[in-house]
Motif scaffolding. Structure first.
Motif, PDB file in Angstrom:
ATOM      1  N   ALA A  84      53.005  43.899  25.075  1.00 10.62           N
ATOM      2  CA  ALA A  84      52.274  44.380  26.245  1.00 10.62           C
ATOM      3  C   ALA A  84      52.780  43.760  27.545  1.00 10.62           C
ATOM      4  N   ARG A  85      52.663  44.542  28.588  1.00 11.12           N
ATOM      5  CA  ARG A  85      52.939  44.071  29.946  1.00 11.12           C
ATOM      6  C   ARG A  85      51.850  44.633  30.862  1.00 11.12           C
ATOM      7  N   GLY A  86      51.627  43.947  31.994  1.00 13.05           N
ATOM      8  CA  GLY A  86      50.605  44.403  32.912  1.00 13.05           C
ATOM      9  C   GLY A  86      50.935  44.062  34.349  1.00 13.05           C
ATOM     10  N   SER A  87      50.163  44.621  35.275  1.00 16.55           N
ATOM     11  CA  SER A  87      50.395  44.363  36.694  1.00 16.55           C
ATOM     12  C   SER A  87      49.083  44.400  37.453  1.00 16.55           C
ATOM     13  N   ASN A  88      49.107  43.837  38.656  1.00 15.81           N
ATOM     14  CA  ASN A  88      47.974  43.846  39.565  1.00 15.81           C
ATOM     15  C   ASN A  88      48.445  44.207  40.958  1.00 15.81           C
ATOM     16  N   ASN A  89      48.257  45.446  41.356  1.00 11.15           N
ATOM     17  CA  ASN A  89      48.610  45.888  42.698  1.00 11.15           C
ATOM     18  C   ASN A  89      47.397  46.399  43.469  1.00 11.15           C
ATOM     19  N   GLY A  90      46.214  46.268  42.869  1.00 13.70           N
ATOM     20  CA  GLY A  90      44.991  46.700  43.522  1.00 13.70           C
ATOM     21  C   GLY A  90      44.227  45.513  44.079  1.00 13.70           C
ATOM     22  N   ASP A  91      42.949  45.448  43.807  1.00  8.12           N
ATOM     23  CA  ASP A  91      42.089  44.377  44.312  1.00  8.12           C
ATOM     24  C   ASP A  91      42.540  43.039  43.737  1.00  8.12           C
ATOM     25  N   PRO A  92      42.929  42.072  44.576  1.00  8.02           N
ATOM     26  CA  PRO A  92      43.344  40.755  44.065  1.00  8.02           C
ATOM     27  C   PRO A  92      42.264  40.069  43.244  1.00  8.02           C
ATOM     28  N   ALA A  93      41.003  40.420  43.485  1.00  8.35           N
ATOM     29  CA  ALA A  93      39.905  39.787  42.750  1.00  8.35           C
ATOM     30  C   ALA A  93      39.990  40.072  41.256  1.00  8.35           C
ATOM     31  N   ILE A  94      40.598  41.208  40.867  1.00  9.05           N
ATOM     32  CA  ILE A  94      40.744  41.512  39.441  1.00  9.05           C
ATOM     33  C   ILE A  94      41.645  40.480  38.774  1.00  9.05           C
ATOM     34  N   GLY A  95      42.739  40.134  39.438  1.00 10.44           N
ATOM     35  CA  GLY A  95      43.610  39.088  38.910  1.00 10.44           C
ATOM     36  C   GLY A  95      42.948  37.735  38.911  1.00 10.44           C
ATOM     37  N   GLU A  96      42.122  37.498  39.893  1.00  8.56           N
ATOM     38  CA  GLU A  96      41.455  36.199  40.002  1.00  8.56           C
ATOM     39  C   GLU A  96      40.476  35.943  38.868  1.00  8.56           C
ATOM     40  N   VAL A  97      39.948  37.010  38.255  1.00  9.75           N
ATOM     41  CA  VAL A  97      39.038  36.825  37.110  1.00  9.75           C
ATOM     42  C   VAL A  97      39.794  36.941  35.780  1.00  9.75           C
ATOM     43  N   GLY A  98      41.140  36.978  35.863  1.00 10.88           N
ATOM     44  CA  GLY A  98      41.948  36.934  34.653  1.00 10.88           C
ATOM     45  C   GLY A  98      42.288  38.267  34.038  1.00 10.88           C
ATOM     46  N   ASP A  99      42.096  39.353  34.778  1.00 14.51           N
ATOM     47  CA  ASP A  99      42.390  40.671  34.229  1.00 14.51           C
ATOM     48  C   ASP A  99      43.575  41.285  34.979  1.00 14.51           C
ATOM     49  N   VAL A 100      44.036  42.437  34.490  1.00  9.90           N
ATOM     50  CA  VAL A 100      45.045  43.225  35.186  1.00  9.90           C
ATOM     51  C   VAL A 100      44.440  44.598  35.482  1.00  9.90           C
ATOM     52  N   ASP A 101      44.996  45.292  36.473  1.00  9.63           N
ATOM     53  CA  ASP A 101      44.455  46.619  36.766  1.00  9.63           C
ATOM     54  C   ASP A 101      45.261  47.726  36.108  1.00  9.63           C
TER      55      ASP A 101
END
Length: 344
Positions: A200-217
């Motif tokens: 698996a691979r993932g990314s976060n280009n939306g709300d930075p808060a999603i990454g801050e809680v340990g998830d990816v968008d």
């Protein structure tokens, strides 16, 4: 006329949907001689009373009083952390249980629940509604009939139009466990095979808060089945075109696509092509409206002994094992073998 009384625990967003669907069952089941009654409870008592009043249902102030009031089946639509104790309560009462996925917060916490159900002869149906969707059912029929030949590739897509609140994502277990677990379940169900490895691979280009809680968008998983077949499972929280759920099954004889209709959330880049021209779905509730209705009708049939369990707790935990492996791969950047799976 046979009365079947369902006791619903939890009237949040999905609980209200189930309450409405249960209330509408009589229009479907009355011709079969079945009359469905609804009782419900929720810790948000005022809200639950209003829901009950609007549907002509009975409100009970607690789970214990709901069960002891005399119900033929228990429907659990509460937060994941409450599922194990509520499942046990239904099993202890000797009544069939319907529980929204997952069984518990993680696979480790699910195993004692599975043991408890088995040891006490319980019947528990887990809510993986895609098994009741007309498109998935037709794809499985054509595959089982041999019309597609042998499968060389599968591509599963689940795209939400907008993300849920960050507060929910902080406790959801991650995109694969919260969202893609439905794809992992349907791939096992359709093919009859186990997924044995995930990368698996993932990314976060939306709300930075999603990454801050340990998830990816957004995430993508390459899955390998026990016969060597490969597939992909992709998901995102930011599909502005609409709610998009599809499954492409490519075989040696033919291919099939679930979710390719007038409401598909995509447009063609080819000249002169206007399909699809319908208004895309906005949420999963619209996309799977009929599947959710059929799922609850199936639970009533399960209570009456008229059908086998369409989605066992073992099935649900098997899909969660794959989701756990995907999450581990996402975090480590390495392919992960799926823990020993439960047989279909």
């Amino acid at each position: 006329m046979k009365d079947v009384t369902l006791g619903l625990v939890g009237v949040g967003r999905i609980g209200v949907m189930h309450a409405n669907n249960i209330s509408a069952l009589n229009g479907v089941l009355n011709p079969q001689g079945i009359n469905v009654l609804l009782k419900l409870t929720d810790v948000a008592a005022d809200h639950a009373r209003n829901v009950a009043a609007g549907l002509g249902a009975e409100f009970l102030p607690s789970v214990g009083e709901l069960i002891s009031s005399g119900v033929d089946g228990l429907v659990i639509a509460t937060g994941t952390g409450t599922h194990p104790d509520l499942i046990r309560a239904g099993v202890d009462a000797g009544i069939p249980v319907f529980c929204e996925k997952p069984v518990a917060m993680n696979v480790a916490d699910s195993m004692p629940v599975l043991d408890y159900i088995t040891e006490n002869g319980g019947t528990v149906q887990i809510g993986h509604q895609r098994r009741f969707d007309a498109g998935y059912l037709e794809a499985k029929r054509s595959f089982d009939a041999g019309e597609l030949g042998w499968i060389h590739s599968l591509r599963a897509v689940t795209c939400d139009m907008t993300p849920p609140p960050v507060e929910f994502l902080a406790t959801s277990g991650g995109l694969f466990r919260d969202c893609s677990v439905h794809d992992f379940d349907i791939l096992r169900w359709l093919t009859g095979r186990e997924i044995v490895e995930v990368y698996a691979r993932g990314s976060n280009n939306g709300d930075p808060a999603i990454g801050e809680v340990g998830d990816v968008d957004t995430a993508l998983a390459l899955v390998t089945f026990d016969d060597g077949t490969v597939g992909t499972v992709s998901a995102t929280r930011y599909n502005g075109a609409g709610h998009d759920v599809r499954l492409e099954i490519q075989g040696s004889r033919a291919s099939a696509m679930v979710g390719l209709d007038e409401k598909a959330a995509l447009t063609s880049a080819e000249a002169g092509i206007t399909f699809p021209s319908g208004e895309p779905h906005k949420t999963f509730a619209e996309r799977f409206d009929q599947a959710y209705r059929s799922e609850m009708a199936a639970f009533v049939e399960l209570i009456l002994g008229r059908r086998e369990n369409p989605c066992t707790p073992e099935d649900a935990v098997a899909a969660s094992r794959v989701a756990d492996a995907a999450q581990e791969s996402l975090e480590t950047g390495r392919p992960v073998r799926v823990a020993a799976a439960v047989s279909l």
